[in-house]
Design a protein around this motif. Structure first.
Motif, PDB file in Angstrom:
ATOM      1  N   TRP A 277      12.783 -14.067  23.397  1.00 46.22           N
ATOM      2  CA  TRP A 277      12.372 -15.408  23.835  1.00 46.22           C
ATOM      3  C   TRP A 277      13.411 -16.040  24.758  1.00 46.22           C
ATOM      4  CZ3 TRP A 277      10.671 -18.073  18.581  1.00 46.22           C
ATOM      5  CH2 TRP A 277       9.487 -17.480  18.135  1.00 46.22           C
ATOM      6  N   ALA A 383      15.536 -15.299  17.159  1.00 46.00           N
ATOM      7  CA  ALA A 383      15.897 -16.179  18.261  1.00 46.00           C
ATOM      8  C   ALA A 383      17.005 -17.137  17.846  1.00 46.00           C
ATOM      9  CB  ALA A 383      14.667 -16.952  18.736  1.00 46.00           C
ATOM     10  N   LYS A 430       7.702 -19.579  20.378  1.00 52.23           N
ATOM     11  CA  LYS A 430       8.327 -19.622  21.706  1.00 52.23           C
ATOM     12  C   LYS A 430       9.644 -20.371  21.651  1.00 52.23           C
ATOM     13  CE  LYS A 430       5.673 -23.776  22.867  1.00 52.23           C
ATOM     14  NZ  LYS A 430       5.221 -23.910  21.466  1.00 52.23           N
TER      15      LYS A 430
END
Length: 778
Positions: A277, A383, A430
């Protein structure tokens, strides 16, 4: 001997198990990192596989026949061309000699030394960690320690050494006994890295508290007297555009991360997806393909400084994940990103899904939604931890700003649709808007005609104009925390509204809870493990809501940036939050359905009680009143926190519209002791909650660290409650309620006689919550 050519040439003698090092770089600084390549396997002890230790700048110095490994003191320095000025600061502050040895022989300016004792020492302080975690007293047994050659290697820019170390002693803790085959003998592997320092072309970037980066601080005594000697820079990787003038450019050297080859599918794909991401954030900063994530090449060593690695780490219990790095202490340049992801984390999210969905109806296929939710959480976790290794700190305001950052701690967003629990979109998929801002600040490459300081400030001001902000760890903790928007594992912009919504989700899940929450042919007693994350599903939103009471809205404001500096929370918002908190104490929320209680038996043989289930006061049988006590204590221990109580007094004194400490205590007592008590099971729960409220109020009244006025007000309220109890106990007709009142009178009377001797009763606490789906510290 076996010769190893590389950064530091060295030899291994298989006859004596010694390593001899050739030193040809005297007074030349390099980076020394110790780490733990094979760990203990207990989250509570904290000695994990591939755990990084300290990063130190060191150098070899020769003093006659002695060779010293010296660590200069880079915290204090003089950035000056004046050698004497530099020397004055160097001599003013202590350095550290990490090791000393004697040369064996020398030739052409090269010295041969035996470094075996240094490499076989407890550099990672394993024995100290075992002692500090109360697991026992251990010492290194060199007779059971030896070099580990498969991980002893040499490369042009780094020399790597590894040793098997055995610690012997007397175990005293259960954690170490649970993870070792013989607890009196603990064998791990320790790694040492000698790393060539990067060149001097890296440009440090100034730290801004609004930007979301970790800082590196040093003191420069060559600074003009008109400026501060304390210098702050962010930690970040080196990244440069091939064409700094272009809006979008490829990088001179992209940042590449590698995933541990021991990670299985489908976890492997989820971690690769989540870590990738970040490329979107680098694209927003003007880079093309500057951030990549790949599988670690076969045969590559994850401790090799050339690889940024995402490690998949196994432990005996669920626990923390970490994003750490090897960093140049002189400049803040990140040389190696190093992530440790706990493998049991995904199972905890799966357990939460089991509790919410009750998915194991006979003859019905298990919903894919459980695995999808757990994998979605892993993407976010990958992430998040990689973000730490890019230099980013926790960003806890983001959940109230439209999920603006993966650097927040996300609680699963669970909804009720048509009377059923839905896990669709439980986690974001995201990178967030704030993450793009932070990466721009840390990594954007400015053209020569752009003033970098102005450009960086423009990035932050642009984010502020979009309603984005940054608040970190110290602002988010519930114990005494005051910020209304920075919380751990919360959702939504309005904490109290979300708490009420979460209570409704929890109600649906508990009403549906039963034998379908466990698989066929499992003991019914296993329902306890699945029940815990559902019963305490509201605990983190409760923590967020309690911070509204005596809360203070503020920002990391700089003079002239136009941000809010401080503002008290509106009284009506605080009172609404207090009402929501009172809801968590009501018997209808704390009571478990009777059909559920009838199918939770004592544990069968072979299924011992662990810490993942509620604590009992009932011997072997499940204790629903104990569960209620634990849940009530979450709310009341935070509400009667000494810092919050002091702020209630202060803010009310400054503004009479602000709720006072007296108002809050009265609200709690009116909703507990002085409220009507139902009959039966719910009545007993109400009495449990009453006692939790009294215990916490008395603890605050006796708190030596609380102010005199906080203790005085609590004492006043206890005396008023005593008077009320004396009256009501005379007219109470039921024995249970009368006993309840008389017991409280006895407690208050004893407190009144010896308040200094008061010790808070051992109230039951919930099973461990952190990490519910993520918890990490750098």
């Amino acid at each position: 001997m076996d010769k190893y050519d590389g950064y530091f040439e060295f030899y291994y003698d298989p006859k004596t198990d010694k390593i001899l090092l050739v030193v040809d770089k005297f007074n030349q600084e390099f980076l020394y990192v110790n780490s733990l390549s094979a760990g203990v396997g207990s989250n509570d002890i904290g000695l994990d596989r591939n755990q990084l230790g300290n990063s130190r700048v060191v150098k070899f110095e020769r003093r006659g026949p002695k060779i010293l490994l010296v660590e200069p003191n880079y915290t204090y320095r003089a950035v000056s061309d004046n050698v004497d000025e530099q020397k004055a600061v160097e001599d003013a502050f202590a350095q550290s000699v990490l090791w000393g040895g004697t040369l064996i022989t020398e030739e052409d300016g090269k010295v041969l030394i035996d470094v075996s004792d240094f490499l076989l020492s407890d550099a990672h302080d394993v024995s100290g960690t075992l002692k500090n975690t109360k697991q026992g007293s251990y010492t290194l047994d060199k007779s059971r320690s030896a070099f580990y050659l498969p991980r002893t290697k040499n490369f042009p820019g780094n020399s790597e050494f590894e040793a098997t170390l055995t610690f012997t002693g007397t175990p005293s803790g259960q954690y170490i006994k649970s993870v070792t085959p013989t607890a009196s003998s603990i064998t791990v592997r320790q790694h040492h890295s000698f790393i060539e320092l990067p060149d001097d072309k890296y440009e440090p970037r100034e730290f801004d508290p609004r930007a979301g980066f970790f800082e590196m601080t040093h003191y420069d005594y060559a600074t003009p007297i008109s400026e501060s000697i304390e210098k702050r820079f962010i930690t970040r990787h080196r990244l440069e555009k091939k064409n700094p003038e272009a809006a979008v450019s490829e990088a001179v050297e992209p940042i590449v991360y590698y995933l541990d080859r021991g990670t299985p599918e489908p976890i492997r794909s989820a971690l690769l997806d989540g870590a990738r991401w970040w490329n979107e954030a680098f694209e927003a900063a003007g880079y093309k393909n500057a951030f990549r994530v790949e599988m670690l090449p076969e045969g590559a060593d994850p401790m090799d400084v050339r690889y940024n690695v995402i490690n998949w780490v196994h432990r005996s219990t669920r626990g923390w994940s970490y994003g750490s790095s090897v960093t140049d202490p002189r400049t803040g340049e990140i040389i190696k990103g190093h992530v440790l992801l706990g493998s049991l984390r995904v199972r905890q999210d799966y357990l939460i899904a089991e509790g919410l969905l009750a998915p194991y109806e006979e003859g019905t296929e298990v919903p894919k939604a459980m695995e999808e939710m757990a994998l979605a959480r892993l993407r976010q976790l990958a992430a998040h931890e990689v973000g730490h290794t890019l230099g980013l700190a926790h960003s806890y305001a983001s959940s109230g700003e439209g999920l603006a950052s993966v650097m927040d701690y996300p609680h699963p967003v669970v909804r009720v649709e048509d009377g059923k629990i839905s896990l669709s979109n439980a986690y974001d998929d995201k990178i967030g808007a704030w993450d793009k801002v932070a990466i721009k600040y840390g990594y954007q490459d400015f053209a020569d005609n752009v003033d970098e300081k102005e450009g960086l400030n423009s990035i932050i001001q642009g984010a502020l104009s979009q309603g984005l902000s940054f608040l970190s760890d110290q602002d988010a903790r519930p114990q005494g925390g005051a910020h209304p928007y920075a919380h751990l594992w919360d959702n939504g912009a309005n904490a109290s509204d979300e708490l009420l919504r979460v209570l409704e989700v929890r109600k649906v899940a508990l009403n549906n809870f039963g034998e379908n929450n466990i698989r066929m042919h499992q003991p019914y007693a296993k329902l306890e493990e699945v029940l815990v994350p559902v019963y305490f599903f509201h605990r983190y939103q409760t923590e967020a809501t309690v911070k509204l009471v005596a809360g203070l809205n503020y920002r990391y404001a700089l003079r002239g940036d136009g941000q809010l500096v401080t503002k008290m929370i509106a009284p009506e918002i605080q009172k609404k939050a207090l009402d929501a908190l009172i809801e968590t104490l009501k018997p209808e929320h704390l009571a478990l359905p009777e059909p559920l209680l009838s199918i939770i038996p004592p544990r069968p043989m072979g299924y011992d009680r662990g810490r993942e289930v509620v604590t009992l006061r009932t011997g072997l049988t499940f204790d629903p009143l104990g569960a209620a006590e634990s849940a009530a204590n979450v709310t009341l221990s935070l509400l009667f926190n000494r810092s919050r109580a002091q702020r209630l007094i202060e803010y009310h004194a400054r503004n009479q519209d602000q709720p006072s400490l007296i108002f809050v205590i009265d609200k709690v007592l009116n909703s507990t002791w002085e409220a009507s008590h139902p009959e039966g099971y719910q009545g007993e729960i109400q009495r449990v909650v009453d006692n939790v409220a009294l215990a916490n109020l008395m603890a605050l009244a006796a708190d030596k660290d609380a102010s005199d006025q906080v203790r005085a007000i609590c004492y006043l309220k206890l005396m008023e409650l005593k008077g009320w109890l004396e009256l009501v106990s005379k007219t109470t007709k039921t024995d249970s309620q009368k006993a309840h009142y008389l017991s409280a009178l006895r407690k208050i009377s004893l407190f009144e006689k010896e308040p200094v001797q008061f010790e808070k009763p051992e109230l039951l606490n919930p099973p461990p919550g952190s990490p519910i789906g993520i918890m990490c510290d750098r």
